[in-house]
Write an enzyme that holds these catalytic residues in place. Structure first.
Site, PDB file in Angstrom:
ATOM      1  N   ASP A  21      17.831  -6.060  -8.503  1.00  0.00           N
ATOM      2  CA  ASP A  21      17.446  -4.997  -9.438  1.00  0.00           C
ATOM      3  C   ASP A  21      17.616  -5.508 -10.868  1.00  0.00           C
ATOM      4  OD1 ASP A  21      17.052  -2.648 -10.831  1.00  0.00           O
ATOM      5  OD2 ASP A  21      19.067  -1.857 -10.390  1.00  0.00           O
ATOM      6  N   ASN A  23      16.790  -3.753 -13.765  1.00  0.00           N
ATOM      7  CA  ASN A  23      16.927  -2.767 -14.852  1.00  0.00           C
ATOM      8  C   ASN A  23      17.959  -1.675 -14.576  1.00  0.00           C
ATOM      9  OD1 ASN A  23      15.592  -1.431 -12.861  1.00  0.00           O
ATOM     10  ND2 ASN A  23      13.940  -0.639 -14.148  1.00  0.00           N
ATOM     11  N   ASP A  25      18.385   0.555 -12.243  1.00  0.00           N
ATOM     12  CA  ASP A  25      18.101   1.852 -11.615  1.00  0.00           C
ATOM     13  C   ASP A  25      18.503   1.876 -10.135  1.00  0.00           C
ATOM     14  OD1 ASP A  25      16.144   0.338 -10.431  1.00  0.00           O
ATOM     15  OD2 ASP A  25      14.454   1.613 -11.002  1.00  0.00           O
ATOM     16  N   ASP A  29      13.389  -4.929  -7.715  1.00  0.00           N
ATOM     17  CA  ASP A  29      12.072  -4.881  -8.354  1.00  0.00           C
ATOM     18  C   ASP A  29      11.499  -6.279  -8.529  1.00  0.00           C
ATOM     19  OD1 ASP A  29      13.503  -5.825 -10.688  1.00  0.00           O
ATOM     20  OD2 ASP A  29      14.148  -3.745 -10.988  1.00  0.00           O
ATOM     21  N   ASP A  98       2.061  -8.178   2.077  1.00  0.00           N
ATOM     22  CA  ASP A  98       2.069  -7.353   3.280  1.00  0.00           C
ATOM     23  C   ASP A  98       0.815  -6.480   3.242  1.00  0.00           C
ATOM     24  OD1 ASP A  98       3.067  -5.904   5.567  1.00  0.00           O
ATOM     25  OD2 ASP A  98       5.084  -6.392   4.879  1.00  0.00           O
ATOM     26  N   ASP A 199       0.523  -5.775   8.874  1.00  0.00           N
ATOM     27  CA  ASP A 199       1.333  -4.753   9.517  1.00  0.00           C
ATOM     28  C   ASP A 199       0.617  -4.150  10.728  1.00  0.00           C
ATOM     29  OD1 ASP A 199       3.832  -3.130   9.108  1.00  0.00           O
ATOM     30  OD2 ASP A 199       2.383  -1.487   9.091  1.00  0.00           O
ATOM     31  N   GLU A 254       1.256  -8.743  12.888  1.00  0.00           N
ATOM     32  CA  GLU A 254       2.323  -8.118  13.662  1.00  0.00           C
ATOM     33  C   GLU A 254       1.692  -7.455  14.878  1.00  0.00           C
ATOM     34  OE1 GLU A 254       5.988  -4.932  13.124  1.00  0.00           O
ATOM     35  OE2 GLU A 254       4.027  -4.503  12.282  1.00  0.00           O
ATOM     36  N   HIS A 328      12.942  -6.981   8.326  1.00  0.00           N
ATOM     37  CA  HIS A 328      13.393  -5.698   7.757  1.00  0.00           C
ATOM     38  C   HIS A 328      13.422  -4.568   8.786  1.00  0.00           C
ATOM     39  CE1 HIS A 328       9.120  -5.412   7.991  1.00  0.00           C
ATOM     40  NE2 HIS A 328       9.155  -4.135   7.672  1.00  0.00           N
ATOM     41  N   ASP A 329      12.945  -4.811   9.996  1.00  0.00           N
ATOM     42  CA  ASP A 329      12.965  -3.798  11.067  1.00  0.00           C
ATOM     43  C   ASP A 329      14.027  -4.102  12.126  1.00  0.00           C
ATOM     44  OD1 ASP A 329      10.745  -2.444   9.986  1.00  0.00           O
ATOM     45  OD2 ASP A 329       9.320  -3.587  11.205  1.00  0.00           O
TER      46      ASP A 329
HETATM   47  O1  ISL Z   1      10.805  -0.777  13.598  1.00  0.00           O
HETATM   48  C1  ISL Z   1      10.414  -0.766  14.740  1.00  0.00           C
HETATM   49  C2  ISL Z   1      11.389  -0.772  15.747  1.00  0.00           C
HETATM   50  O2  ISL Z   1      11.419   0.443  16.424  1.00  0.00           O
HETATM   51  C3  ISL Z   1       9.025  -0.843  15.151  1.00  0.00           C
HETATM   52  O3  ISL Z   1       8.616   0.115  16.028  1.00  0.00           O
HETATM   53  C4  ISL Z   1       8.145  -0.834  13.952  1.00  0.00           C
HETATM   54  O4  ISL Z   1       7.863   0.460  13.562  1.00  0.00           O
HETATM   55  C5  ISL Z   1       6.905  -1.580  14.307  1.00  0.00           C
HETATM   56  O5  ISL Z   1       7.324  -2.896  14.528  1.00  0.00           O
HETATM   57  C6  ISL Z   1       5.904  -1.543  13.193  1.00  0.00           C
HETATM   58  O6  ISL Z   1       6.494  -1.990  12.004  1.00  0.00           O
HETATM   59  C7  ISL Z   1       5.736  -2.041  10.859  1.00  0.00           C
HETATM   60  O7  ISL Z   1       5.018  -0.861  10.604  1.00  0.00           O
HETATM   61  C8  ISL Z   1       5.775   0.309  10.322  1.00  0.00           C
HETATM   62  C9  ISL Z   1       6.884   0.068   9.282  1.00  0.00           C
HETATM   63  O8  ISL Z   1       7.777   1.141   9.288  1.00  0.00           O
HETATM   64  C10 ISL Z   1       7.647  -1.197   9.562  1.00  0.00           C
HETATM   65  O9  ISL Z   1       8.599  -1.434   8.560  1.00  0.00           O
HETATM   66  C11 ISL Z   1       6.645  -2.301   9.669  1.00  0.00           C
HETATM   67  O10 ISL Z   1       7.249  -3.567   9.810  1.00  0.00           O
HETATM   68  C12 ISL Z   1       4.797   1.320   9.808  1.00  0.00           C
HETATM   69  O11 ISL Z   1       4.058   0.764   8.753  1.00  0.00           O
HETATM   70 CA    CA Z   2      14.976  -1.713 -10.589  1.00  0.00          CA
END
Ligand code: ISL
Ligand code: CA
Length: 556
Positions: A21, A23, A25, A29, A98, A199, A254, A328-329
């Site tokens: 971050d 700034n 908040d 960013d 993405d 995605d 994905e 991130h998932d």
């Molecule tokens: O995060 C999951 C585990 O349960 C997956 O079902 C996930 O939702 C799936 O892999 C799809 O992910 C992608 O699309 C989603 C988003 O929330 C995720 O962050 C992204 O990586 C919807 O856009």
């Molecule tokens: Ca920020």
């Protein structure tokens, strides 16, 4: 042999909200990313995959886009973006965006138009259906809870959303939708971005009969039979012909249900579709039909090895693998696959890196993985932001009979916010992530685990990643060698061999917290140790120590 650059690259994923971050908040960013590009150059990565930074109401942290050609104000401006891209390119780092095009935000202009009347020219950009006997047209459940159908009072029809109701699915059957998406991709590529992570691209084709299924504990049927991913390929070929063929890109799709067979189509080396896919078999080894992924058991090593073995051998010479432990998932790699107890954390984080980075494919490092960042000790739901987790908590406690403690145990093991806590830059307040209040709490272990402590320490997890990334750069064997799994039945050891030309490499990893007796095979007895792969100083003949990783190189 000339290879596309993305086969020799290591990709680093940035989740902008949690990276840095600039700034105060409390929200990461784009200027924060730019400021830390030298850190990534030092790590040695080649490519950044940037999670969404587009304009968005942030129902799903940017995976709900309201304007594909604008930057979310909380992340900065388009000028900030251009400066980041230029600075990255000057450092030799490429940036992959993405591309979230299965759905938009319900606040996207296309959807605002689409829902305004049944005969609006944008109506067919989305998937609208009449009620059937006063109900939803089918009984499937959305990924983030409830029905996949949302009633629109104004036009008296349902629209389809596979994720939240603020993420209506685009209608890819409509050629105008494909035109719009392809033009938008072209716009970013012309600007200089180096490709896309796509995605849920495997979900863009749906069964037009919208079938129903056997309801689970929530009262809704599972979603996956709706998906017809075999029908995605013509659209990806069209995308290749009309857009991607004009540029030199990395594309990674994905694809939730990908198998080795379908991946061969998506990621064919003939370049007709994508560079590679993210498959989910190894991250989906646990889970039950009732509770989905929300269980606390650990995947078995023999199962993990079987999955990697199948993918490595299956795609060799015909398609290309991506390699990842987390994103991130997913929960944090060291907590999920290694051991995050203080005495084993660093060793097991390094071992996991060795194991993954010496396979065939393009490795992905998720921010903080290179430091051995861990899951978060969540106790209460008010510590968790993610919409998926809140829906799952309701499902677990209401429909599956779990106590609060059982549900929280599943959250600590699996929930996505484990990966989304702020990047740990130093041991100061808020880990150096922000001078303000972070949007999600910083992991209390930042006083031990942080970039400042590791960057110049040759024994750190960071240094281990640095070594492996550099090794891939100079070793054609690491990039292109064929893969052969050894000791498939071992419950503790992950051992494999890579072979190319007159060279062979043996990689051995101990996934357990105890010594395991193991002899180097005869043909490697006089082999040369590869220091970048080793997490103990000197070998102990006949034994692999707890979480030890090592590799040796021999001539054939
Ligand atoms: O995060 C999951 C585990 O349960 C997956 O079902 C996930 O939702 C799936 O892999 C799809 O992910 C992608 O699309 C989603 C988003 O929330 C995720 O962050 C992204 O990586 C919807 O856009
Ligand atoms: Ca920020």
């Amino acid at each position: 042999m000339t290879r596309p650059w993305w086969q020799q690259s290591v990709v680093y994923q940035i989740y902008p909200r949690s990276f840095a971050d600039s700034n105060g908040d409390g929200i990461g960013d784009i200027p924060g990313i730019t400021a830390h590009l030298p850190y990534l150059a030092k790590l040695g990565i080649d490519v950044i995959w940037l999670s969404p930074v587009y304009a968005s109401p942030m129902d799903d942290n940017g995976y709900d886009i309201s304007d594909y050609r604008a930057i979310a104000p909380e992340f900065g401006t388009m000028a900030d973006f251009d400066h980041m891209l230029q600075t990255a390119h000057d450092l030799g780092i490429r940036i992959v965006m993405d591309l979230v095009a299965n759905h938009t935000s319900d606040e996207h202009e296309w959807f605002v138009q689409s829902r305004s009347s049944r005969n609006n020219p944008h109506r067919d950009y989305y998937i609208w259906r009449d009620a059937v006997d006063g109900h939803e047209p089918s009984n499937m459940g959305a990924v983030f809870g409830g029905s996949i159908w949302e009633w629109d009072e104004h036009t008296q029809q349902y629209y389809l959303h596979c994720f939240s109701k603020k993420q209506p699915d685009l209608n890819w059957e409509n050629p105008r939708v494909r035109d719009e998406v392809f033009r938008m991709m072209d716009w970013w590529l012309a600007k200089g971005v180096d490709g896309f992570r796509m995605d849920v691209i495997g979900m863009i084709a749906k069964d037009p009969s919208f079938p129903s299924g056997e309801p689970g504990p929530t009262g809704y049927a599972p979603l996956y039979p709706l998906i017809q991913d075999e029908r995605v390929h013509p659209w990806l070929r069209e995308m290749r012909q009309r857009v991607l063929s004009k540029y030199d890109t990395l594309t990674v799709g994905e694809v939730g249900g990908a198998t080795v067979e379908t991946a061969k189509k998506y990621a064919d080396l003939d370049g007709s579709e994508l560079s590679m896919v993210f498959q989910f078999e190894h991250v989906g080894l646990t889970g039950t039909p009732e509770r989905g992924k929300w269980v606390t058991d650990k995947p078995r090593l023999v199962d993990l090895k079987r999955v990697f073995d199948r993918w490595e051998r299956g795609l060799d010479g015909v398609a290309w693998n991506s390699l990842y432990w987390d994103n991130h998932d997913q929960p944090r790699a060291v907590s999920r696959w290694g051991n995050d107890a203080p005495q084993w954390r660093e060793l097991s984080a390094k071992m996991l890196a060795t194991c993954l980075h010496l396979m065939q494919g393009t490795p992905y490092v998720y921010q903080g993985e290179e430091l051995g960042m861990t899951n978060f000790p969540f106790e209460r739901m008010d510590q968790i932001d993610d919409l998926e987790a809140h829906d799952a908590y309701r499902m677990l406690t209401r429909d599956c009979g779990c106590s609060h403690d059982e549900a929280m145990a599943a959250m600590r093991e699996i929930c996505r916010d484990n990966a989304r806590t702020p990047m740990q830059w130093d041991d100061g307040p808020q880990a150096g992530f922000t001078t303000g209040t972070p949007w999600l709490a910083v992991n209390p272990n930042h006083t031990q685990i942080n970039a400042a402590a590791q960057q110049d320490d040759p024994t750190s997890v960071f240094a281990h990643y640095q070594g492996l990334i550099a090794l891939r750069r100079r070793s054609e064997l690491v990039v292109g060698g064929s893969f052969c799994l050894l000791e498939p039945e071992s419950e503790e050891l992950f051992v494999y061999e890579r072979v190319l030309g007159n060279e062979r490499m043996l990689v051995a990893c101990n996934f357990s917290d105890h010594d395991v007796l193991w002899q180097l095979p005869e043909e490697y007895r006089s082999a040369e140790r590869i220091p970048e792969a080793c997490n103990y100083d000197a070998p102990e003949p006949g034994t692999l120590r707890p979480y030890e990783s090592m590799a040796v190189l021999a001539a054939i």
